[in-house]
Design a protein around this motif. Structure first.
Motif, short mmCIF file in Angstrom:
data_model
loop_
_atom_site.label_atom_id
_atom_site.label_comp_id
_atom_site.label_asym_id
_atom_site.label_seq_id
_atom_site.Cartn_x
_atom_site.Cartn_y
_atom_site.Cartn_z
N MET A 182 37.61 11.07 86.88
CA MET A 182 36.55 10.48 87.52
C MET A 182 35.42 10.59 87.67
N THR B 279 39.66 -6.00 94.02
CA THR B 279 39.77 -6.13 92.40
C THR B 279 38.83 -7.60 92.52
N LEU C 36 36.71 4.94 96.85
CA LEU C 36 37.53 6.02 95.48
C LEU C 36 38.11 6.69 95.46
N VAL D 36 40.87 4.24 94.90
CA VAL D 36 41.52 3.80 93.46
C VAL D 36 41.95 4.38 92.50
N VAL D 37 41.39 6.08 92.62
CA VAL D 37 41.55 6.99 92.28
C VAL D 37 43.22 7.02 92.31
N ARG E 11 45.23 7.17 85.88
CA ARG E 11 44.40 6.53 85.97
C ARG E 11 42.48 7.08 85.75
N THR F 14 32.89 4.91 87.51
CA THR F 14 31.76 4.34 88.71
C THR F 14 30.21 3.59 88.59
N VAL G 299 39.02 6.61 86.44
CA VAL G 299 37.86 5.26 87.04
C VAL G 299 36.54 6.06 87.17
N TYR H 128 34.50 1.09 89.38
CA TYR H 128 34.59 1.09 90.49
C TYR H 128 33.33 0.83 91.53
N THR I 192 44.60 -2.38 84.08
CA THR I 192 43.16 -1.43 83.02
C THR I 192 42.90 -2.39 83.21
N VAL J 290 39.54 1.75 84.92
CA VAL J 290 39.21 1.06 86.13
C VAL J 290 37.66 1.40 86.37
#
Length: 215
Positions: free
Chosen positions: A1, A189, A168, A171-172, A46, A50, A48, A123, A180, A121
């Motif tokens: 992250m 999304t 968050l 999402v994670v 994944r 920010t 992520v 976020y 992706t 991704v």
């Protein structure tokens, strides 16, 4: 992250490597983090990063508090003084919104380059008052951010810190479904700004980020 984020009251602050600090922290630090750990990711995974809805650059998304991005070549953005009146708060905030646009560009590039099953991704938590983002601002701005603006989290105009953390985590952990390269706006999304889809800029930024973070 990748959660690195800083906002200065100018566009003249240098990091220890001599590069502009906003770009260094918000863009290059995340890129270096991803690249250093890339061989340790095992599908399914994944990443992520920010980002911020300030990259839209319109009143709807940031209530006019932050100027929109002003894209330039990555080599220019990495140096101090990239924006008009670089010693002003406006320039510092422009550097911030531009760095968040850059972060989305890199997410798109990760989506192309990372192995299948390693998703990237972007976020956006929305405006989250009460954080240390404006710790370099003047005393009035700091007081407002910590003591007054958190009330806005009771409205759709802002996100509380607790809610931002929950979004968050979703999402994670993949609770929020996002392929992706996606942009996740809080809990769903969505499509990022039209400007954020530019393969030429994405490729140029990738090459520059690789140069700037090379050992």
């Amino acid at each position: 992250m990748g959660n690195a984020g800083i906002q200065y009251t100018n566009a003249l602050t240098e990091g220890p490597d001599g590069l502009e600090a906003t770009f260094t922290v918000n863009v290059l630090a995340n890129h270096l983090f991803v690249r250093l750990l890339q061989d340790r990711f095992a599908a399914p995974a994944r990443i992520v990063i920010t980002v911020s809805d300030t990259h839209f650059g319109d009143f709807k998304h940031n209530m006019g508090m932050v100027p929109g991005p002003a894209w330039k070549s990555p080599d220019a953005l990495a140096r101090t003084g990239a924006f008009p009146e670089p010693d002003t708060t406006s320039a510092g905030r422009t550097a911030y919104s531009t760095s968040k646009l850059a972060a989305i560009y890199l997410v798109h590039e990760y989506a192309r380059r990372l192995p299948a099953g390693i998703d990237a991704v972007a976020y956006n938590p929305g405006f989250v008052p009460g954080t240390g983002l404006t710790r370099n601002a003047g005393p009035v701005s700091r007081f407002a951010m910590r003591r007054i603006l958190p009330v806005m989290a009771l409205t759709p105009l802002a996100t509380s810190r607790d809610a931002a953390g929950r979004y968050l985590a979703d999402v994670v952990l993949g609770t929020t479904r996002a392929p992706t390269g996606s942009y996740v706006d809080r809990g769903r999304t969505a499509r990022s700004s039209e400007e954020s889809y530019d393969e030429r800029r994405e490729g140029e930024l990738w090459e520059a980020a690789e140069r700037f973070t090379a050992a």
